[in-house]
Design a protein around this motif. Structure first.
Motif, PDB file in Angstrom:
ATOM      1  N   VAL A   1       0.839  -1.202   0.000  1.00 16.10           N
ATOM      2  CA  VAL A   1       0.000   0.000   0.000  1.00 16.10           C
ATOM      3  C   VAL A   1       0.873   1.252   0.000  1.00 16.10           C
ATOM      4  N   ILE A   2       1.983   1.171   0.775  1.00 15.42           N
ATOM      5  CA  ILE A   2       2.800   2.369   0.997  1.00 15.42           C
ATOM      6  C   ILE A   2       3.458   2.856  -0.282  1.00 15.42           C
ATOM      7  N   TRP A   3       4.101   1.946  -1.038  1.00 18.46           N
ATOM      8  CA  TRP A   3       4.928   2.425  -2.153  1.00 18.46           C
ATOM      9  C   TRP A   3       4.126   3.088  -3.260  1.00 18.46           C
ATOM     10  N   PRO A   4       3.002   2.496  -3.712  1.00 12.24           N
ATOM     11  CA  PRO A   4       2.212   3.228  -4.719  1.00 12.24           C
ATOM     12  C   PRO A   4       1.742   4.585  -4.193  1.00 12.24           C
ATOM     13  N   HIS A   5       1.320   4.602  -2.926  1.00 13.20           N
ATOM     14  CA  HIS A   5       0.870   5.870  -2.347  1.00 13.20           C
ATOM     15  C   HIS A   5       2.035   6.858  -2.251  1.00 13.20           C
ATOM     16  N   HIS A   6       3.192   6.341  -1.863  1.00 19.91           N
ATOM     17  CA  HIS A   6       4.367   7.198  -1.717  1.00 19.91           C
ATOM     18  C   HIS A   6       4.735   7.869  -3.038  1.00 19.91           C
ATOM     19  N   GLN A   7       4.689   7.082  -4.140  1.00 17.09           N
ATOM     20  CA  GLN A   7       5.043   7.660  -5.443  1.00 17.09           C
ATOM     21  C   GLN A   7       4.145   8.840  -5.777  1.00 17.09           C
ATOM     22  N   ARG A   8       2.838   8.622  -5.630  1.00 21.40           N
ATOM     23  CA  ARG A   8       1.872   9.680  -5.973  1.00 21.40           C
ATOM     24  C   ARG A   8       2.054  10.872  -5.045  1.00 21.40           C
ATOM     25  N   LEU A   9       2.136  10.575  -3.762  1.00 23.25           N
ATOM     26  CA  LEU A   9       2.213  11.647  -2.763  1.00 23.25           C
ATOM     27  C   LEU A   9       3.494  12.461  -2.924  1.00 23.25           C
ATOM     28  N   ALA A  10       4.632  11.758  -3.074  1.00 29.33           N
ATOM     29  CA  ALA A  10       5.912  12.467  -3.147  1.00 29.33           C
ATOM     30  C   ALA A  10       5.938  13.373  -4.365  1.00 29.33           C
ATOM     31  N   LEU A  11       5.459  12.859  -5.493  1.00 31.66           N
ATOM     32  CA  LEU A  11       5.511  13.658  -6.716  1.00 31.66           C
ATOM     33  C   LEU A  11       4.595  14.882  -6.617  1.00 31.66           C
ATOM     34  N   CYS A  12       3.340  14.659  -6.207  1.00 32.05           N
ATOM     35  CA  CYS A  12       2.387  15.782  -6.110  1.00 32.05           C
ATOM     36  C   CYS A  12       2.889  16.809  -5.100  1.00 32.05           C
ATOM     37  N   SER A  13       3.312  16.323  -3.940  1.00 27.89           N
ATOM     38  CA  SER A  13       3.748  17.223  -2.882  1.00 27.89           C
ATOM     39  C   SER A  13       4.982  17.996  -3.328  1.00 27.89           C
ATOM     40  N   ALA A  14       5.908  17.322  -4.043  1.00 27.93           N
ATOM     41  CA  ALA A  14       7.124  17.997  -4.492  1.00 27.93           C
ATOM     42  C   ALA A  14       6.802  19.080  -5.520  1.00 27.93           C
ATOM     43  N   ILE A  15       5.936  18.738  -6.486  1.00 27.49           N
ATOM     44  CA  ILE A  15       5.586  19.731  -7.512  1.00 27.49           C
ATOM     45  C   ILE A  15       4.928  20.942  -6.866  1.00 27.49           C
ATOM     46  N   LEU A  16       3.915  20.680  -6.024  1.00 28.93           N
ATOM     47  CA  LEU A  16       3.163  21.802  -5.446  1.00 28.93           C
ATOM     48  C   LEU A  16       4.026  22.609  -4.487  1.00 28.93           C
ATOM     49  N   SER A  17       4.837  21.915  -3.668  1.00 27.29           N
ATOM     50  CA  SER A  17       5.665  22.640  -2.702  1.00 27.29           C
ATOM     51  C   SER A  17       6.664  23.527  -3.419  1.00 27.29           C
ATOM     52  N   SER A  18       7.284  23.002  -4.489  1.00 26.67           N
ATOM     53  CA  SER A  18       8.286  23.838  -5.150  1.00 26.67           C
ATOM     54  C   SER A  18       7.623  25.006  -5.860  1.00 26.67           C
ATOM     55  N   LEU A  19       6.400  24.794  -6.383  1.00 28.92           N
ATOM     56  CA  LEU A  19       5.722  25.914  -7.045  1.00 28.92           C
ATOM     57  C   LEU A  19       5.307  26.989  -6.053  1.00 28.92           C
ATOM     58  N   TRP A  20       4.851  26.562  -4.876  1.00 24.52           N
ATOM     59  CA  TRP A  20       4.385  27.543  -3.891  1.00 24.52           C
ATOM     60  C   TRP A  20       5.502  28.019  -2.975  1.00 24.52           C
ATOM     61  N   GLY A  21       6.656  27.371  -3.072  1.00 24.72           N
ATOM     62  CA  GLY A  21       7.782  27.730  -2.220  1.00 24.72           C
ATOM     63  C   GLY A  21       8.124  29.207  -2.197  1.00 24.72           C
ATOM     64  N   PRO A  22       8.311  29.838  -3.372  1.00 23.59           N
ATOM     65  CA  PRO A  22       8.716  31.250  -3.377  1.00 23.59           C
ATOM     66  C   PRO A  22       7.737  32.161  -2.635  1.00 23.59           C
ATOM     67  N   ALA A  23       6.454  31.788  -2.602  1.00 22.05           N
ATOM     68  CA  ALA A  23       5.467  32.636  -1.928  1.00 22.05           C
ATOM     69  C   ALA A  23       5.786  32.781  -0.449  1.00 22.05           C
ATOM     70  N   VAL A  24       6.373  31.747   0.151  1.00 22.03           N
ATOM     71  CA  VAL A  24       6.754  31.820   1.564  1.00 22.03           C
ATOM     72  C   VAL A  24       8.198  32.280   1.694  1.00 22.03           C
ATOM     73  N   TYR A  25       9.033  31.780   0.767  1.00 19.04           N
ATOM     74  CA  TYR A  25      10.471  31.996   0.891  1.00 19.04           C
ATOM     75  C   TYR A  25      10.852  33.465   0.756  1.00 19.04           C
ATOM     76  N   PHE A  26      10.367  34.153  -0.300  1.00 16.30           N
ATOM     77  CA  PHE A  26      10.874  35.495  -0.566  1.00 16.30           C
ATOM     78  C   PHE A  26      10.521  36.529   0.501  1.00 16.30           C
ATOM     79  N   PRO A  27       9.261  36.601   0.952  1.00 14.47           N
ATOM     80  CA  PRO A  27       8.987  37.566   2.038  1.00 14.47           C
ATOM     81  C   PRO A  27       9.823  37.303   3.280  1.00 14.47           C
ATOM     82  N   LEU A  28       9.922  36.015   3.658  1.00  9.78           N
ATOM     83  CA  LEU A  28      10.689  35.680   4.864  1.00  9.78           C
ATOM     84  C   LEU A  28      12.161  35.998   4.674  1.00  9.78           C
TER      85      LEU A  28
END
Lengths: 208, 279
Positions: free
Chosen positions: A167-194
């Motif tokens: 159960v873990i590995w298929p879920h991990h693949q989907r989760l890691a990829l989605c979370s990585a894409i979204l986090s890196s896209l939204w990263g600058p919104a938090v990073y630059f002001p701080l």
């Protein structure tokens, strides 16, 4: 770009006038509030801000913003603190009722490990000048850190219950990829002001 | 001594700030992040809107009622001889909007916009059009956090409506969960409805959970069935919360050696489970 630099210069001049206690207090409050805001954004799933029901890992983004301009042990410490706070939002400390067999959550790995390691590594990368200070490098850094933290969490799940692998590995693949894409896209919104704020504080502290 | 003093003068602020952060994080953990959840609920309040009246919800509701009817008929047949049978859930539920999802990708949770001010208590059962969704695990004044049936590593006692064979439902992080049977040769086939069992201590018996999709009798150690959870877990908007306090251990059916069946924390659940089947 010039206006940002000009604003930053004026802002620093203003902070320079403040008494020390006021500067320290403001810095602590802004740091704490930004962390709390990131924690509160975690349950949000707005359209455009989620893929397959998975949102950006705001806690990781904050840890990355913090660690990128600090020494490794402070990065690791902040990662651990943020992870423990995220645990508080997810896990329940209430003792499970019923027998051991029936429960809605039998295992609960802490986020502190993954975020702590991510904070440590990000500061290391910055210290050795492996990354340059630009948006693309930030993207890649947060992308890699997101995949790393989710992989560590997956590993912790497997350590606690080895039978969950299918159960873990298929879920991990989907989760890691989605979370990585979204986090890196939204990263600058938090990073630059701080970053602007912390840089201003650092500059002022250097001059006093 | 002088160098220690100099070090302290240089670093005291940092140490105090680390102490304060540690204290704040400890406080968050002790209170389950109540402050943050409560502020979040307060901010999300204007976005909640009114209860929807959509056709798919009506269809799902009809399906749920049909399943419930079938279950009640079954129950009626088998419990006719019992005189002290009584319903475990109150009729009056609390309608609650979903205002957030889990704070990470590994847990299957929703945050609801009703809390202890509206009468929600920890352990309350959460239903949606289609059947059971989960169980309230943390409550603040205006929000409550629900752990869903689909949560990875969750195990809930369930039963097949038609043949009354019992087992555990294991969450798989999605809308499909796996039911693991206690018996070696259970009478189950695709299309059977699955309900919470009276073995369950987390949920009252007889609530619709899902429909069997496929059966794998060869899997070891026990036969398994894939169960599609009928409630739309990934698109939950409005749910109904029913306060529920589990039966006290004294009222539970007793095993052969007169020990309360579920009080045994040893973890050999399969033998316990089979001990209860047929009671």
């Amino acid at each position: 770009m010039n206006t940002i630099v000009e604003l930053q210069r004026r802002w620093e001049a203003a902070i320079y006038q403040w008494p020390v206690w006021q500067r320290v207090l403001f810095n602590a409050v802004i740091t704490g509030l930004s962390a709390a805001l990131c924690l509160m954004l975690l349950p949000v799933r707005l359209p455009g801000m989620s893929l397959l029901g998975i949102g950006p890992n705001w806690a990781l983004i904050w840890v990355a913003a913090w660690s990128i301009c600090r020494v490794p042990w402070l990065g690791a410490l902040a990662g651990c603190f943020m992870g423990l706070a995220q645990d508080a939002l997810v896990t329940s400390s209430a003792s499970p009722i019923g027998n051991m067999e029936e429960a809605l959550a039998t295992i609960a790995p802490s986020h502190a490990v993954g975020l702590g390691v991510a904070g440590f590594l990000i500061s290391q990368f910055q210290r050795r000048r492996i990354i340059e200070d630009d948006v693309v490098a930030l993207f890649l850094l947060i992308f890699a850190a997101a995949i790393l933290t989710e992989t560590i969490t997956a590993g912790l799940y497997l350590i606690q219950d080895g039978t969950l692998g299918s159960v873990i590995w298929p879920h991990h693949q989907r989760l890691a990829l989605c979370s990585a894409i979204l986090s890196s896209l939204w990263g600058p919104a938090v990073y630059f002001p701080l970053k602007l704020w912390w840089q201003a504080i650092a500059n002022v502290e250097k001059n006093t | 001594m002088l160098s220690l003093r100099r070090w302290w003068l240089k670093n005291w602020l940092r140490i105090v700030l680390i102490g304060v952060s540690a204290g704040a994080v400890w406080g968050l953990r002790q209170t389950q992040g109540d402050v943050l959840t409560e502020i979040y609920g307060w901010v999300a309040r204007p976005l909640q809107g009114d209860a929807p009246n959509q056709s798919w919800e009506r269809d799902a509701r009809v399906l749920e009622l049909q399943q419930r009817l079938a279950e009640l008929e079954n129950q009626n047949r088998s419990l006719r001889s019992l005189i002290d049978y009584q319903s475990e859930l109150d009729d009056k539920g609390i309608a609650a909007p979903t205002i957030g999802r889990s704070a990470n990708g590994w847990w299957q949770q929703v945050v609801l916009g009703r809390g202890s001010n509206d009468g929600v208590v920890e352990g309350a059962i959460v239903m949606a059009p289609g059947g059971v969704v989960g169980r309230v695990e943390a409550v603040t004044a205006n929000t409550s956090r629900v752990l869903l049936l689909s949560n990875l590593s969750s195990r809930v006692g369930v039963t097949v409506g038609r043949s009354r064979f019992m087992g555990y439902l294991r969450g798989q992080n999605g809308n499909v969960a796996v039911m693991e049977f206690f018996e070696k040769l259970p009478d189950v086939r695709a299309g059977d409805t699955v309900f919470t069992s009276n073995y369950s201590q987390l949920f009252p018996a007889g609530l619709p959970v899902g429909v069997v999709e496929s059966v794998d009798t060869k899997s070891g150690p026990a036969p398994e069935a894939k169960v599609r959870i009928t409630a739309p877990l990934s698109t939950l908007e409005w749910t109904i919360i029913y306060p529920y306090t589990p039966e006290s251990l004294d009222n539970l059916p007793l095993t052969d050696d007169n020990e309360p069946a579920l009080n045994n924390q040893a973890g050999d659940g399969e033998s316990e489970g089979t001990g209860n089947v047929g009671q």
